[in-house]
Design an enzyme around this catalytic site. Structure first.
Site, mmCIF file in Angstrom:
data_model
loop_
_atom_site.group_PDB
_atom_site.id
_atom_site.type_symbol
_atom_site.label_atom_id
_atom_site.label_comp_id
_atom_site.label_asym_id
_atom_site.label_seq_id
_atom_site.Cartn_x
_atom_site.Cartn_y
_atom_site.Cartn_z
ATOM 1 N N GLU A 232 0.820 -1.220 0.000
ATOM 2 C CA GLU A 232 0.000 0.000 0.000
ATOM 3 C C GLU A 232 0.854 1.271 0.000
ATOM 4 O OE1 GLU A 232 -4.121 -1.616 2.053
ATOM 5 O OE2 GLU A 232 -2.462 -1.114 3.389
ATOM 6 N N ASP B 135 -11.599 -6.657 -3.121
ATOM 7 C CA ASP B 135 -12.405 -7.892 -3.047
ATOM 8 C C ASP B 135 -13.792 -7.532 -2.517
ATOM 9 O OD1 ASP B 135 -10.478 -7.800 -0.437
ATOM 10 O OD2 ASP B 135 -12.489 -8.460 0.091
HETATM 11 O O1 OS5 Z 1 -4.615 -4.663 6.144
HETATM 12 C C1 OS5 Z 1 -5.595 -5.653 5.998
HETATM 13 C C2 OS5 Z 1 -6.929 -5.009 5.774
HETATM 14 N N1 OS5 Z 1 -6.863 -4.625 4.378
HETATM 15 C C3 OS5 Z 1 -8.138 -4.197 3.775
HETATM 16 C C4 OS5 Z 1 -9.033 -5.318 3.303
HETATM 17 C C5 OS5 Z 1 -9.878 -6.096 4.094
HETATM 18 N N2 OS5 Z 1 -10.077 -6.124 5.429
HETATM 19 C C6 OS5 Z 1 -10.993 -7.024 5.911
HETATM 20 N N3 OS5 Z 1 -11.676 -7.889 5.127
HETATM 21 C C7 OS5 Z 1 -11.507 -7.861 3.778
HETATM 22 N N4 OS5 Z 1 -12.223 -8.710 2.991
HETATM 23 C C8 OS5 Z 1 -10.575 -6.944 3.231
HETATM 24 N N5 OS5 Z 1 -10.175 -6.686 1.961
HETATM 25 C C9 OS5 Z 1 -9.241 -5.702 2.003
HETATM 26 C C10 OS5 Z 1 -6.108 -5.647 3.696
HETATM 27 C C11 OS5 Z 1 -5.394 -6.466 4.734
HETATM 28 C C12 OS5 Z 1 -6.035 -7.830 4.837
HETATM 29 S S1 OS5 Z 1 -5.131 -9.013 5.751
HETATM 30 C C13 OS5 Z 1 -4.206 -9.741 4.446
HETATM 31 C C14 OS5 Z 1 -3.065 -10.602 4.915
HETATM 32 C C15 OS5 Z 1 -2.360 -11.200 3.736
HETATM 33 C C16 OS5 Z 1 -0.986 -11.731 4.043
HETATM 34 N N6 OS5 Z 1 -0.688 -12.634 4.934
HETATM 35 N N7 OS5 Z 1 0.607 -12.904 4.862
HETATM 36 N N8 OS5 Z 1 1.119 -12.149 3.918
HETATM 37 C C17 OS5 Z 1 0.172 -11.413 3.372
HETATM 38 C C18 OS5 Z 1 2.528 -12.208 3.526
HETATM 39 C C19 OS5 Z 1 3.430 -11.494 4.481
HETATM 40 C C20 OS5 Z 1 4.403 -12.185 5.163
HETATM 41 C C21 OS5 Z 1 5.249 -11.519 6.044
HETATM 42 C C22 OS5 Z 1 5.110 -10.142 6.229
HETATM 43 C C23 OS5 Z 1 4.134 -9.455 5.537
HETATM 44 C C24 OS5 Z 1 3.295 -10.127 4.644
#
Ligand code: OS5
Length: 231
Positions: free
Chosen positions: A12, A196
């Site tokens: 972001e 999404d």
């Molecule tokens: O910041 C979180 C909220 N954001 C908005 C969002 C959201 N929130 C709630 N429900 C939804 N359906 C949503 N759609 C968009 C986005 C973000 C969601 S949590 C995503 C986690 C994905 C992830 N997990 N591991 N990694 C990525 C890799 C990683 C590994 C190490 C360090 C950093 C990333």
């Protein structure tokens, strides 16, 4: 005037950092802060990590340690409203916490004593966004954004949040920024591009559209920085 620009995830803020000049970085309280300029304006950019607690920490540091006067949030969100499609932009007119629940004491969802269910964002910043959108022919939706410490990938849960909070989109950090900025009297603005629809395809679509939607939001935020008047 110093402008804070905050995201939650590296994806972001990367498109923002790529456009800054004179960048210096500081690591503080387990976050990296990028100080620089954009079109001559002083900015500080950081991603908080995911969720309300990390977002509260970063927003507080941007204001209290780095001396930012206003805060702009850029990132992605899940859509609640059927009118919001992947890549669409929404600005929050208010932020609420959908996972805050002391209803056992007779209070409404999202409310705690001495707090408010929905914290409004700065009207002046919203108006700047609307003027930019109109001049560029960009469609900008406006509505309540609901925040909670859950990635929502469930049509029933999404519908519940939409009905209870009259929310148009959901995410995991905006209301934290709202609480901090409201308490410290710092004007703030929350912009999200849809990644999404918070339904059973949410995690798949999130992975597919995180980067492109984050860039749509970041590009718009940079045009906001350009148009914000120094005082
Ligand atoms: O910041 C979180 C909220 N954001 C908005 C969002 C959201 N929130 C709630 N429900 C939804 N359906 C949503 N759609 C968009 C986005 C973000 C969601 S949590 C995503 C986690 C994905 C992830 N997990 N591991 N990694 C990525 C890799 C990683 C590994 C190490 C360090 C950093 C990333």
């Amino acid at each position: 005037m110093k402008i804070a620009i905050m995201g939650a995830m590296p994806e972001e803020i990367e498109p923002l950092i790529a456009k800054l000049d004179n960048v210096t970085t500081t690591v503080y309280a387990a976050n990296k802060y990028y100080e620089g300029t954009y079109k001559g304006k002083e900015v500080v950019v950081a991603y908080s990590k995911i969720g309300k607690v990390f977002a509260t920490l970063t927003a507080t540091m941007l204001i209290e340690k780095f001396g930012c006067d206003i805060l702009l949030f850029s990132g992605v969100a899940g859509a609640i409203s059927d009118e919001l499609k992947i890549g669409d932009l929404i600005i929050a007119d208010g932020l609420c916490q959908h996972d805050l629940d002391i209803t056992a004491f007779g209070h409404p969802f999202g409310y705690v004593p001495e707090g408010e269910v929905c914290i409004p964002t700065d009207v002046g910043l919203r108006n700047i966004a609307k003027e930019i959108a109109a001049s560029k022919g960009i469609e900008l939706k406006e509505g309540v954004i609901a925040t909670g410490d859950q990635f929502i990938a469930n049509p029933e849960k999404k519908e519940w949040i939409g009905e209870v909070f009259k929310a148009h989109a959901l995410e995991m950090e905006g209301a934290s920024v709202a609480v901090v900025c409201n308490a410290l009297n710092v004007p703030f603005f929350i912009l999200r591009a849809i990644s999404d629809a918070a339904d059973m395809d949410a995690s798949f679509n999130f992975d597919a559209f995180l980067e492109s939607s984050a860039k749509i939001s970041a590009d718009f935020i940079l045009s906001m920085v350009e148009h914000i008047q120094e005082d």
